[in-house]
Design an enzyme around this catalytic site. Structure first.
Site, PDB file in Angstrom:
ATOM      1  CB  CYS A 167      44.955  19.213  28.405  1.00  0.00           C
ATOM      2  SG  CYS A 167      44.066  20.798  28.476  1.00  0.00           S
ATOM      3  CG  HIS A 171      36.712  23.983  30.316  1.00  0.00           C
ATOM      4  ND1 HIS A 171      36.193  22.719  30.519  1.00  0.00           N
ATOM      5  CD2 HIS A 171      38.027  23.912  30.709  1.00  0.00           C
ATOM      6  CE1 HIS A 171      37.140  21.932  31.012  1.00  0.00           C
ATOM      7  NE2 HIS A 171      38.251  22.635  31.144  1.00  0.00           N
ATOM      8  CB  CYS A 222      39.982  19.888  32.523  1.00  0.00           C
ATOM      9  SG  CYS A 222      40.411  21.495  33.212  1.00  0.00           S
TER      10      CYS A 222
END
Length: 411
Positions: free
Chosen positions: A397, A367, A92
């Site tokens: 994160c 996302h 991510c």
């Protein structure tokens, strides 16, 4: 060390990441990224022949997103053949890591003009398409460091921090309301451009489409826990459930309260972003007007079972490098992978919540894994300019227990 200047940042709108449902699902991810590169060139008026490299974050590097999508997007964008491209995967954090690597090339003096960014078409190349299951299916590693799905880690964090379902849902509702307000007031317009169908030229999408402005606390409260069934799944060598595997590392909790839902977790979307970074020498030689500079960067990692707790310590590391304290940061972008992540980071660092994700985040906007870091860096920069503020910290994160962070400062 020399400075790396941010010349501009652009992004696509985020389209719903469900095959056939979202407005970008019919567009190849190479084309999403190629249009982003073309838009960056148009806005900055740079000569693409001067670009030393294009560094791109993408998580699911398989199928349409395989074969080094960075280089193929450069070709699809009709940039000069000598411009190279490289793809990277820090899960991510990939988009922000790509920007950071691009900045490092400039700061080291090895390069003068570099693009960093990211892309992810989650409708066409779904999560886990690479088949690696997070740990490459290495039984030796699994005995040393067993890992669980991120949603279970998020629920474990919420349990350890004592967050209630109501607190998580309230944060999610705030994200929806702030994102809806930002969209109404066109706060995203500086970075956004309309994506077009590469065959017809028709506009496919010109604004983020994942938002649910009609969301209420009552609707959020009615959603079922998303990861309870997964937590009960027997996945260990001796029949241990995923919850039991997590609790073996954190036995003091006694059990995991499954509190995250589809409403207080990040959305699945398609999107791309690109950031242009230049050296001081290139800026002066070409009369460019930088918008900001990279003040510091950091990577930090923690326990891979709990996985999502690293943003706080990563931010501290970046702040130490910049000679700053949390209170010195005007705006924060803490990726909303799950509501517990920014809430924990806010608590750990003592941040004023009114400075965090002021235009909403991934819960409301989605996302697109490999692109998000580059997207929210641009969002932070746009908002700094709108408010007349100076500094922002962007952090995400990352699976496997990592975090990445960048401090930017307006010129």
């Amino acid at each position: 060390m020399a400075d790396a200047y941010i010349i501009d940042a652009v992004r696509t709108p985020r389209g719903r990441g469900k095959k056939g449902k979202g407005s970008l699902t019919g567009i190849h991810p190479q084309e999403l990224l190629a249009q982003t590169l073309q838009e960056l060139g148009r806005r900055t008026q740079i000569d693409a022949a001067d670009v030393d490299d294009v560094v791109v974050g993408v998580v699911s590097q398989v199928g349409e997103q395989g074969s080094n999508i960075a280089r193929n997007a450069v070709l699809a964008a009709d940039w000069p053949l000598h411009v190279g491209g490289v793809s990277l995967n820090r899960y991510c954090g990939s988009g922000l890591q790509a920007v950071n690597f691009a900045a490092m090339g400039v700061m080291s003096g090895a390069q003068e003009l570099v693009v960093g960014g990211g892309v992810e078409s989650m409708s066409r190349v779904p999560m886990n398409s690479d088949g690696g299951e997070g740990d490459g299916m290495n039984p030796h590693l699994r005995r040393k460091h067993p890992q669980v799905p991120q949603g279970i880690s998020a629920d474990l964090i919420a349990t350890m921090e004592g967050f209630s379902r109501e607190e998580l849902d309230a944060f999610a509702l705030r994200s929806q309301r702030r994102a809806a307000e930002a969209q109404r007031e066109c706060r995203f317009s500086r970075s956004l451009f309309a994506v077009r169908d590469p065959e017809t030229g028709a506009v496919a999408l010109e604004k983020d489409e994942f938002l649910r402005p009609e969301t209420t606390m009552e609707a959020l409260a009615g959603l079922p826990a998303a990861f309870e069934a997964a937590g009960a799944h027997a996945a260990g060598p001796n029949g241990e459930t995923l919850d039991q595997i997590a609790l073996a590392r954190f036995p003091r909790e006694g059990g995991i309260r499954h509190l995250h839902t589809a409403g207080n977790s990040s959305g699945i979307v398609d999107g791309a972003a690109a950031v242009l970074l230049a050296s001081e020498e290139y800026v002066r030689a070409h009369g460019l007007r930088p918008r900001a500079r990279i003040r510091s960067m950091a990577v930090f990692a923690e326990d891979p079972v709990i996985m999502l707790t690293a943003p706080a310590e990563t931010a501290r590391k970046a702040l130490r490098k910049a000679g700053m304290q949390p209170a010195d940061v005007d705006l924060w972008e803490i990726n909303e992978a799950f509501a517990a992540v920014p809430l924990q980071t806010i608590r750990r660092l003592g941040i004023d919540p009114e400075r965090v994700n002021v235009n909403g985040g991934a819960i409301a906007l989605g996302h697109p894994l490999g692109a998000t870091g580059a997207i929210i860096l641009g969002t932070a920069l746009d908002e700094l300019e709108r408010r007349g503020l100076a500094t922002a910290l962007v952090t995400l994160c990352i699976a496997g227990g990592q975090g990445v962070a960048t401090v930017i400062e307006r010129i």
